[in-house]
Scaffold this active site. Structure first.
Site, PDB file in Angstrom:
ATOM      1  N   CYS A 121       0.819  -1.230   0.000  1.00 35.57           N
ATOM      2  CA  CYS A 121       0.000   0.000   0.000  1.00 35.57           C
ATOM      3  C   CYS A 121       0.849   1.276   0.000  1.00 35.57           C
ATOM      4  O   CYS A 121       0.323   2.363  -0.241  1.00 35.57           O
ATOM      5  CB  CYS A 121      -0.946   0.006   1.187  1.00 35.57           C
ATOM      6  SG  CYS A 121      -1.987  -1.454   1.257  1.00 35.57           S
ATOM      7  N   HIS A 172      -3.259   7.157   2.492  1.00 36.07           N
ATOM      8  CA  HIS A 172      -3.666   5.848   1.976  1.00 36.07           C
ATOM      9  C   HIS A 172      -5.069   5.536   2.511  1.00 36.07           C
ATOM     10  O   HIS A 172      -5.371   5.752   3.688  1.00 36.07           O
ATOM     11  CB  HIS A 172      -2.671   4.783   2.442  1.00 36.07           C
ATOM     12  CG  HIS A 172      -3.147   3.392   2.191  1.00 36.07           C
ATOM     13  ND1 HIS A 172      -3.620   2.991   0.966  1.00 36.07           N
ATOM     14  CD2 HIS A 172      -3.245   2.308   3.022  1.00 36.07           C
ATOM     15  CE1 HIS A 172      -3.983   1.723   1.047  1.00 36.07           C
ATOM     16  NE2 HIS A 172      -3.768   1.288   2.272  1.00 36.07           N
ATOM     17  N   ASN A 196     -10.109  -0.550   0.145  1.00 36.42           N
ATOM     18  CA  ASN A 196      -8.658  -0.351   0.144  1.00 36.42           C
ATOM     19  C   ASN A 196      -8.107  -0.855  -1.195  1.00 36.42           C
ATOM     20  O   ASN A 196      -8.127  -2.058  -1.446  1.00 36.42           O
ATOM     21  CB  ASN A 196      -8.064  -1.131   1.319  1.00 36.42           C
ATOM     22  CG  ASN A 196      -6.562  -0.981   1.436  1.00 36.42           C
ATOM     23  OD1 ASN A 196      -5.904  -0.492   0.518  1.00 36.42           O
ATOM     24  ND2 ASN A 196      -6.021  -1.430   2.545  1.00 36.42           N
TER      25      ASN A 196
HETATM   26  N1  ACO Z   1     -18.265  -9.108   9.544  1.00 36.27           N
HETATM   27  C1  ACO Z   1     -18.743  -9.405  10.751  1.00 36.27           C
HETATM   28  N2  ACO Z   1     -17.958  -9.748  11.794  1.00 36.27           N
HETATM   29  C2  ACO Z   1     -16.647  -9.769  11.588  1.00 36.27           C
HETATM   30  C3  ACO Z   1     -16.074  -9.464  10.341  1.00 36.27           C
HETATM   31  C4  ACO Z   1     -16.949  -9.129   9.298  1.00 36.27           C
HETATM   32  N3  ACO Z   1     -16.510  -8.804   8.069  1.00 36.27           N
HETATM   33  N4  ACO Z   1     -14.739  -9.575  10.432  1.00 36.27           N
HETATM   34  C5  ACO Z   1     -14.465  -9.915  11.698  1.00 36.27           C
HETATM   35  N5  ACO Z   1     -15.616 -10.060  12.397  1.00 36.27           N
HETATM   36  C6  ACO Z   1     -15.796 -10.424  13.797  1.00 36.27           C
HETATM   37  C7  ACO Z   1     -14.607 -11.169  14.355  1.00 36.27           C
HETATM   38  O1  ACO Z   1     -14.699 -12.524  14.038  1.00 36.27           O
HETATM   39  C8  ACO Z   1     -14.759 -10.886  15.829  1.00 36.27           C
HETATM   40  O2  ACO Z   1     -15.736 -11.746  16.341  1.00 36.27           O
HETATM   41  P1  ACO Z   1     -15.533 -12.409  17.807  1.00 36.27           P
HETATM   42  O3  ACO Z   1     -15.453 -11.255  18.744  1.00 36.27           O
HETATM   43  O4  ACO Z   1     -16.734 -13.255  17.936  1.00 36.27           O
HETATM   44  O5  ACO Z   1     -14.249 -13.175  17.700  1.00 36.27           O
HETATM   45  C9  ACO Z   1     -15.340  -9.485  15.872  1.00 36.27           C
HETATM   46  O6  ACO Z   1     -15.877  -9.234  14.554  1.00 36.27           O
HETATM   47  C10 ACO Z   1     -14.325  -8.407  16.170  1.00 36.27           C
HETATM   48  O7  ACO Z   1     -13.182  -8.653  15.376  1.00 36.27           O
HETATM   49  P2  ACO Z   1     -11.939  -7.730  15.492  1.00 36.27           P
HETATM   50  O8  ACO Z   1     -10.876  -8.208  14.547  1.00 36.27           O
HETATM   51  O9  ACO Z   1     -11.577  -7.561  16.927  1.00 36.27           O
HETATM   52  O10 ACO Z   1     -12.551  -6.375  14.950  1.00 36.27           O
HETATM   53  P3  ACO Z   1     -11.928  -4.961  14.977  1.00 36.27           P
HETATM   54  O11 ACO Z   1     -12.815  -4.049  15.711  1.00 36.27           O
HETATM   55  O12 ACO Z   1     -10.477  -4.991  15.325  1.00 36.27           O
HETATM   56  O13 ACO Z   1     -12.028  -4.557  13.453  1.00 36.27           O
HETATM   57  C11 ACO Z   1     -10.718  -4.399  11.441  1.00 36.27           C
HETATM   58  C12 ACO Z   1     -11.404  -5.333  12.461  1.00 36.27           C
HETATM   59  C13 ACO Z   1     -11.765  -3.589  10.714  1.00 36.27           C
HETATM   60  C14 ACO Z   1      -9.967  -5.277  10.463  1.00 36.27           C
HETATM   61  C15 ACO Z   1      -9.758  -3.473  12.225  1.00 36.27           C
HETATM   62  O14 ACO Z   1      -8.890  -4.221  13.024  1.00 36.27           O
HETATM   63  C16 ACO Z   1      -8.991  -2.614  11.307  1.00 36.27           C
HETATM   64  O15 ACO Z   1      -9.502  -1.643  10.790  1.00 36.27           O
HETATM   65  N6  ACO Z   1      -7.683  -2.927  11.090  1.00 36.27           N
HETATM   66  C17 ACO Z   1      -6.912  -2.276  10.115  1.00 36.27           C
HETATM   67  C18 ACO Z   1      -6.883  -3.175   8.972  1.00 36.27           C
HETATM   68  C19 ACO Z   1      -6.744  -2.475   7.663  1.00 36.27           C
HETATM   69  O16 ACO Z   1      -7.183  -1.384   7.439  1.00 36.27           O
HETATM   70  N7  ACO Z   1      -6.108  -3.191   6.793  1.00 36.27           N
HETATM   71  C20 ACO Z   1      -5.944  -2.726   5.478  1.00 36.27           C
HETATM   72  C21 ACO Z   1      -4.735  -3.291   4.923  1.00 36.27           C
HETATM   73  S1  ACO Z   1      -3.409  -2.610   5.654  1.00 36.27           S
HETATM   74  C22 ACO Z   1      -3.142  -1.197   5.020  1.00 36.27           C
HETATM   75  O17 ACO Z   1      -3.638  -0.884   3.981  1.00 36.27           O
HETATM   76  C23 ACO Z   1      -2.323  -0.360   5.785  1.00 36.27           C
END
Ligand code: ACO
Length: 318
Positions: A112, A245, A275
């Protein structure tokens, strides 16, 4: 000598995949995706549409806006993590499809952060006088490296391409760039699998520790912006537009807050694109140039972060 961005262009594939569409594929909901990431929909490349095709359309639009002919381009760099094939480079394929016969062409792979890496390299190659007119393109088809059964990753990404034309200039355009890498953090975001002798080893799809990526991104983005601001003797108060980004609105908001840039000065396009990795910054730049927000003379702070781990910033006087 200096370098300047004189034009932008972009392309998004026709097919739109909404959060509701995704909820029919994996156990998710529009509400979960929107509140966690801000994303409402993303574009998906058609069968047979390659990363180079997205890049060519974005580049053609940027060239049209620049007033240059394709034969004026002597440097063509594509930032991508999803090349058409292992080799030749996507840039060489784009060179041929565009008819950019006079261009030296190569790819940059920094996930990215790829567009900011490419811009930094091109800035050096053009400002030293060796090259005159460059196309810098970010193009990705992430839909082909996602596991469509993994709701933790497949809801976050999309396909697209953005391009800019960079030329030699007597006045400063690209004011400062700064790049960083930390390979020891590679496990938090990667595609672990690969094909050797026709055999697939490991899983050739995106793997991500979402929370670790979130923390890392928020930590480093504002810091590297401050590094380029210091190099140009500026502060965040000088920024007219922050173009980060586009991974997630919560990462973008946290970066703006840490840096001290108001949300009204931040370009956000992730809602309708997801993304798009190396394509996200040039896509956002093109959006804000074409809708009249970014104008000549504005100070534009771009910042990328991604797998590797890699991050970097380019501070630009438009
Ligand atoms: N739909 C519904 N539920 C979901 C989904 C989904 N798509 N994905 C995960 N869950 C569930 C999980 O299984 C978990 O359930 P559990 O509590 O029963 O185990 C619950 O939701 C919470 O999961 P977390 O991973 O703790 O959720 P979080 O609040 O951390 O959000 C996210 C996840 C959106 C990925 C967040 O961590 C984030 O924004 N991270 C940054 C990732 C990113 O932007 N990556 C892009 C690539 S990197 C880059 O470009 C820099």
């Amino acid at each position: 000598m200096f370098t300047k961005i004189i034009a932008t262009g972009s392309y998004l594939p026709e097919k739109v995949l909404t959060n509701d569409d995704l909820s029919k594929i994996v156990d998710t909901s529009d509400e979960w995706i929107r509140t966690r990431s801000g994303i409402r929909s993303r574009h998906i490349a058609a069968d047979g549409e390659e990363t180079s095709d997205l890049a060519v359309t974005a580049a053609t639009r940027a060239l049209a806006a620049s007033g240059l002919s394709v034969l004026d381009i002597d440097l063509l760099v594509v930032a991508t993590t999803t090349p058409d094939v292992i080799f030749p480079s996507t840039a060489c394929i784009v060179q041929d499809k565009l008819g950019a016969k006079n261009a030296v062409a190569f790819d940059i792979q920094a996930v990215c952060s790829g567009f900011v890496y490419a811009l930094s390299i091109v800035d050096r190659m053009v400002s030293t006088g060796q090259y005159k007119n460059a196309l810098v393109i970010g193009a990705e088809i992430y839909s082909r490296i996602l596991n469509w059964n993994d709701r933790t990753t497949c809801v976050l990404f999309g396909d697209g391409a953005g391009a800019v034309v960079v030329t030699r200039s007597e006045t400063p355009g690209i004011l400062a760039t700064k790049l960083h890498s930390d390979g020891s953090r590679r496990a938090i975001l990667n595609v672990p699998g690969h094909v050797r002798n026709g055999v697939v080893y490991g899983d050739p799809h995106v793997h991500m520790d979402g929370q670790a990526v979130f923390k890392m991104a928020v930590n480093v983005m504002a810091d590297v912006c401050n590094e380029t601001l210091a190099m140009a003797n500026m502060t965040a108060a000088d920024i007219d537009w922050l173009v980060p980004h586009q991974a997630n609105v919560r990462i973008i908001d946290a970066t703006g807050k840490k840096l001290g840039v108001a949300p009204e000065k931040t370009v956000v396009t992730v809602q309708g694109q997801g993304n798009t990795s190396a394509a996200s910054i040039p896509l956002a730049l093109d959006t804000a140039v074409r809708d009249g927000r970014i104008k000549a003379g504005d100070v534009v702070q771009t910042v990328g972060v991604g797998g590797g781990f890699t991050w970097g910033s380019a501070l630009i006087r438009w």
